[in-house]
Design a protein around this motif. Structure first.
Motif, short mmCIF file in Angstrom:
data_model
loop_
_atom_site.label_atom_id
_atom_site.label_comp_id
_atom_site.label_asym_id
_atom_site.label_seq_id
_atom_site.Cartn_x
_atom_site.Cartn_y
_atom_site.Cartn_z
N VAL A 198 13.45 -1.57 5.66
CA VAL A 198 14.39 -0.51 6.05
C VAL A 198 15.07 0.01 4.79
CG1 VAL A 198 16.43 0.04 7.42
CG2 VAL A 198 14.72 -1.53 8.31
N ASP A 199 15.05 1.31 4.62
CA ASP A 199 15.64 1.94 3.45
C ASP A 199 17.11 2.21 3.73
OD1 ASP A 199 16.03 3.13 1.06
OD2 ASP A 199 14.85 4.92 1.45
N GLY A 201 0.82 -1.20 0.00
CA GLY A 201 0.00 0.00 0.00
C GLY A 201 0.85 1.25 0.00
N HIS A 202 0.27 2.35 0.41
CA HIS A 202 0.97 3.63 0.43
C HIS A 202 1.59 3.91 1.81
CE1 HIS A 202 -0.57 4.68 -3.52
NE2 HIS A 202 -1.76 4.26 -3.13
N ASN A 203 1.69 2.90 2.65
CA ASN A 203 2.28 3.06 3.98
C ASN A 203 3.56 2.25 4.06
OD1 ASN A 203 2.77 3.58 6.65
ND2 ASN A 203 1.20 2.20 7.44
N PRO A 204 4.73 2.87 3.84
CA PRO A 204 5.99 2.12 3.91
C PRO A 204 6.32 1.62 5.32
CG PRO A 204 6.28 4.23 2.80
CD PRO A 204 4.95 4.26 3.46
N LEU A 205 5.66 2.15 6.35
CA LEU A 205 5.92 1.73 7.71
C LEU A 205 5.07 0.53 8.12
CD1 LEU A 205 6.07 5.21 9.48
CD2 LEU A 205 7.87 4.00 8.26
N LYS A 206 4.34 -0.04 7.19
CA LYS A 206 3.47 -1.17 7.51
C LYS A 206 4.30 -2.40 7.81
CE LYS A 206 -0.27 -3.95 5.56
NZ LYS A 206 -1.14 -4.17 4.38
N ALA A 207 3.91 -3.14 8.86
CA ALA A 207 4.58 -4.38 9.23
C ALA A 207 3.99 -5.53 8.42
CB ALA A 207 4.44 -4.65 10.73
N LEU A 208 4.86 -6.27 7.72
CA LEU A 208 4.42 -7.36 6.86
C LEU A 208 4.62 -8.69 7.56
CD1 LEU A 208 6.09 -6.07 3.59
CD2 LEU A 208 3.77 -5.66 4.38
N SER A 248 19.64 -6.84 14.67
CA SER A 248 20.18 -6.56 16.00
C SER A 248 20.09 -5.08 16.35
CB SER A 248 21.63 -7.02 16.09
OG SER A 248 22.42 -6.41 15.08
N ALA A 249 20.11 -4.19 15.35
CA ALA A 249 20.04 -2.76 15.61
C ALA A 249 18.59 -2.29 15.70
CB ALA A 249 20.77 -2.00 14.50
N LYS A 250 18.42 -1.12 16.29
CA LYS A 250 17.10 -0.51 16.33
C LYS A 250 16.87 0.30 15.05
CE LYS A 250 16.93 -0.18 21.37
NZ LYS A 250 16.78 0.71 22.54
N ILE A 251 15.62 0.53 14.75
CA ILE A 251 15.28 1.27 13.55
C ILE A 251 14.50 2.52 13.94
CG2 ILE A 251 15.31 -0.71 12.02
CD1 ILE A 251 12.31 -0.90 12.27
N ALA A 252 14.59 3.54 13.09
CA ALA A 252 13.94 4.82 13.35
C ALA A 252 13.02 5.15 12.19
CB ALA A 252 14.98 5.93 13.54
N ALA A 253 11.82 5.58 12.50
CA ALA A 253 10.87 6.05 11.50
C ALA A 253 11.07 7.54 11.31
CB ALA A 253 9.44 5.74 11.93
N VAL A 254 11.38 7.95 10.08
CA VAL A 254 11.61 9.35 9.77
C VAL A 254 10.62 9.78 8.69
CG1 VAL A 254 14.04 9.25 10.40
CG2 VAL A 254 13.38 8.77 8.05
N ARG A 312 9.80 6.71 5.95
CA ARG A 312 10.53 5.47 5.79
C ARG A 312 11.20 5.09 7.08
NH1 ARG A 312 15.73 7.59 2.18
NH2 ARG A 312 16.11 9.49 3.36
N PHE A 313 11.70 3.84 7.11
CA PHE A 313 12.51 3.35 8.21
C PHE A 313 13.98 3.44 7.82
CE2 PHE A 313 8.78 0.81 9.80
CZ PHE A 313 8.75 1.38 11.06
N ILE A 314 14.81 3.86 8.76
CA ILE A 314 16.26 3.84 8.58
C ILE A 314 16.89 3.21 9.82
CG2 ILE A 314 16.27 5.89 7.11
CD1 ILE A 314 17.32 7.47 9.53
#
Length: 278
Positions: free
Chosen positions: A76-77, A38-45, A102-108, A115-117
């Motif tokens: 993650v982009d 969809g149009h939500n890149p932060l969606k959990a699949l 193992s690393a954490k991700i940030a929503a920007v 996106r997630f980085i």
């Protein structure tokens, strides 16, 4: 059997799922189409567990099981580009745990995109990060953690992560928790990076890199504490005592904890004293 890959929602990291097929391979990986994300890149699949089995149905990774909780995939982009030459200004919305890394991700988010980085060690919600691909940018600009620039602009002795090996292909080096590299010195068209192990690598100074160290640096020091937690994480226990005979010949683990009887050769048998009587 030809595999047709569908268009992915991101331009860098493709979300992968498996599809049941008839033939020599049970499951064939395919890319998730845009309609599903969809149009939500932060969606959990959804991301199912393979139990250590490969696409042919055989075990590729031993000691893997289903696990007790469902892990979801978050795209993650890793390709930090400016999409047209102008500096992108983004704001960190939140930082969260990712079960698949193992690393954490940030929503920007910035402008009309989000996106997630990969999050850095000192990144906080509300921080402003910038991305620019301008190689001719002034070297006096102060860079904060999370900013992405070409290696030609980043000053020496700076900790960087998410480093590209090829220009425009996305970050490959230093993406795990706590990993980083330091900008050692600048050459004519290349940059020398020094890894924590002491190894030096040379890449093009047009390759993008993000400033800072990857978050969750202390993940290796966490004590699991219980075998039940390993089962929760999907790691199946395996004792060194109950192994197959052919494996016992290789690693010598079978009957490891049993007491072995002393065996003597004929030449090493204890002397028997003979008592002579006269």
């Amino acid at each position: 059997m030809k595999l047709v890959l569908k268009v992915c929602a991101f331009h860098t990291t493709a979300a992968i799922k498996t599809q049941h097929t008839k033939g020599p391979y049970r499951y064939v990986p395919i890319l998730i189409p845009v309609e599903e994300v969809g149009h939500n890149p932060l969606k959990a699949l959804k991301c199912h567990r393979t139990g250590g089995r490969g696409p042919d149905g055989r075990i590729w990774n031993h000691r893997r099981a289903g696990g007790k909780f469902d892990r979801k995939l978050r795209i993650v982009d890793n390709k930090r580009t400016d999409f047209g030459g102008e500096t992108i200004v983004e704001k960190v919305i939140y930082i969260r745990y990712d079960p698949l890394r193992s690393a954490k991700i940030a929503a920007v988010a910035g402008g009309s995109r989000k996106r997630f980085i990969v999050a850095t060690e000192n990144m906080q919600p509300g921080d402003i990060i910038t991305t620019s691909c301008d190689v001719k940018e002034e070297s006096g600009v102060k860079l904060k953690e999370g900013d992405s620039r070409p290696l030609a602009v980043i000053p020496s002795n700076t900790m960087v992560h998410n480093i590209e090996l090829q220009v425009g292909k996305g970050g490959i080096i230093a993406r795990a928790a706590g990993s980083y590299a330091r900008v050692s010195k600048q050459l004519l068209n290349e940059c020398v990076l020094k890894m924590p192990s002491g190894k030096e690598i040379v890449v093009s100074n047009k390759c993008m890199a993000s400033v800072g160290q990857v978050s969750n640096a202390a993940h290796n020091t966490i004590d699991i504490g219980s075998p039940n937690k390993l089962r929760w994480l999907g790691i199946r226990p395996r004792s060194g005592f109950y192994v197959a005979p052919q494996d016992a010949q290789k690693n010598n683990k079978k009957n490891k904890f049993l007491k072995k009887k002393k065996s003597y050769l004929k030449s090493q048998e204890p002397e028997q004293y003979v008592k002579f009587t006269f």
